[in-house]
Motif scaffolding. Structure first.
Motif, PDB file in Angstrom:
ATOM      1  N   LEU A 147      27.707  16.247 -25.652  1.00 39.03           N
ATOM      2  CA  LEU A 147      27.477  17.197 -24.559  1.00 39.03           C
ATOM      3  C   LEU A 147      28.431  18.376 -24.606  1.00 39.03           C
ATOM      4  N   LEU A 148      29.581  18.160 -25.214  1.00 37.17           N
ATOM      5  CA  LEU A 148      30.531  19.257 -25.363  1.00 37.17           C
ATOM      6  C   LEU A 148      29.936  20.351 -26.261  1.00 37.17           C
ATOM      7  N   VAL A 149      29.142  19.946 -27.221  1.00 34.54           N
ATOM      8  CA  VAL A 149      28.501  20.928 -28.108  1.00 34.54           C
ATOM      9  C   VAL A 149      27.560  21.833 -27.293  1.00 34.54           C
ATOM     10  N   TYR A 150      26.817  21.237 -26.374  1.00 35.87           N
ATOM     11  CA  TYR A 150      25.974  22.044 -25.476  1.00 35.87           C
ATOM     12  C   TYR A 150      26.842  23.009 -24.669  1.00 35.87           C
ATOM     13  N   GLN A 151      27.948  22.479 -24.156  1.00 35.72           N
ATOM     14  CA  GLN A 151      28.847  23.252 -23.311  1.00 35.72           C
ATOM     15  C   GLN A 151      29.398  24.459 -24.063  1.00 35.72           C
ATOM     16  N   VAL A 152      29.862  24.218 -25.273  1.00 32.40           N
ATOM     17  CA  VAL A 152      30.444  25.278 -26.103  1.00 32.40           C
ATOM     18  C   VAL A 152      29.442  26.407 -26.313  1.00 32.40           C
ATOM     19  N   GLU A 153      28.189  26.028 -26.519  1.00 30.90           N
ATOM     20  CA  GLU A 153      27.182  27.044 -26.841  1.00 30.90           C
ATOM     21  C   GLU A 153      26.492  27.604 -25.602  1.00 30.90           C
ATOM     22  N   GLY A 154      26.829  27.077 -24.447  1.00 29.66           N
ATOM     23  CA  GLY A 154      26.149  27.520 -23.226  1.00 29.66           C
ATOM     24  C   GLY A 154      24.673  27.194 -23.278  1.00 29.66           C
ATOM     25  N   ARG A 155      24.325  26.150 -24.000  1.00 30.04           N
ATOM     26  CA  ARG A 155      22.919  25.786 -24.184  1.00 30.04           C
ATOM     27  C   ARG A 155      22.430  24.979 -22.983  1.00 30.04           C
ATOM     28  N   GLU A 156      21.190  25.240 -22.599  1.00 28.89           N
ATOM     29  CA  GLU A 156      20.636  24.522 -21.451  1.00 28.89           C
ATOM     30  C   GLU A 156      20.495  23.040 -21.780  1.00 28.89           C
ATOM     31  N   LEU A 157      20.910  22.210 -20.832  1.00 25.34           N
ATOM     32  CA  LEU A 157      20.854  20.760 -21.064  1.00 25.34           C
ATOM     33  C   LEU A 157      19.455  20.214 -20.880  1.00 25.34           C
TER      34      LEU A 157
END
Ligand code: SF4
Ligand code: SF4
Length: 187
Positions: A76-86
């Motif tokens: 989930l940190l990878v999503y966070q880093v990229e500002g990607r929608e969960l």
């Protein structure tokens, strides 16, 4: 807390904790996150050569029945880093909450570690030796990057988000990344 609350609490905490990291630490996290994505994509590219997507679609996702705790803080940190929608998990049925109408809601390079490295015999049996070799090298790289994350934060991350959230946030009043509110290491 029920699973849905743990999910929401964990996601909010991760965003907060990521935002509080020092610039140096954040830079390292961004670099490691890119390596995670690259290795997951490389793993997926290997199974794509034997049309794993088609095989898995025919199978209907047998190995996705119990994926609730496969999604970790690092994934989930990878999503966070990229500002990607969960993705939007569904906790109202017995299957993996991240399973959508057309298979996993997560793109291959964002899928949990446990999921992306798993192949059943139906898929692995079709892979040529050279492809298997590439697969295991990429898996080795991915495992090493997860290890780097653990070294960086001085904490194990292989338990799922919901478990980590309940144990560390709810019961211990600590943080997901093991950092204090100032972005420094907790003892
Ligand atoms: S990896 Fe195997 S068990 Fe899992 S969905 Fe694909 S074909 Fe089915
Ligand atoms: S997270 Fe995705 S790949 Fe993993 S078990 Fe759930 S649906 Fe399957």
């Amino acid at each position: 807390m029920i699973d849905e609350e743990l999910w929401r609490t964990g996601i909010a905490a991760l965003a907060r904790e990521y935002g509080a990291l020092s610039p140096t630490l954040r830079e390292r996290v961004v670099d490691l996150a890119a390596q995670v994505r690259e290795a997951k994509q490389a793993i997926h590219d290997c199974v794509a050569t034997v049309n794993a997507c088609g095989i898995c679609a025919d199978c209907g996702g047998e190995c996705c029945a119990r994926g609730k705790n496969h999604v970790t803080v690092i994934d989930l940190l990878v999503y966070q880093v990229e500002g990607r929608e969960l993705v939007s998990p569904r906790f109202d049925h017995d299957l993996c909450p991240y399973l959508g109408e057309n298979g996993c809601q997560m793109a291959p390079s964002y899928r949990p570690f446990t999921c992306i490295i798993f192949n059943c015999d139906r898929v692995e049996g079709l892979m040529a030796p050279a492809e298997k070799d590439r697969f295991y090298k990429a898996e080795h790289r991915l495992r090493a990057v997860y290890g780097e994350f653990e070294k960086l934060f001085g904490k194990r991350f292989m338990a799922g988000l919901l478990i980590t959230c309940e144990r560390d946030l709810v019961r211990q009043g600590a943080t997901l990344l093991g950092m204090g509110s100032s972005g420094t290491k907790e003892n």
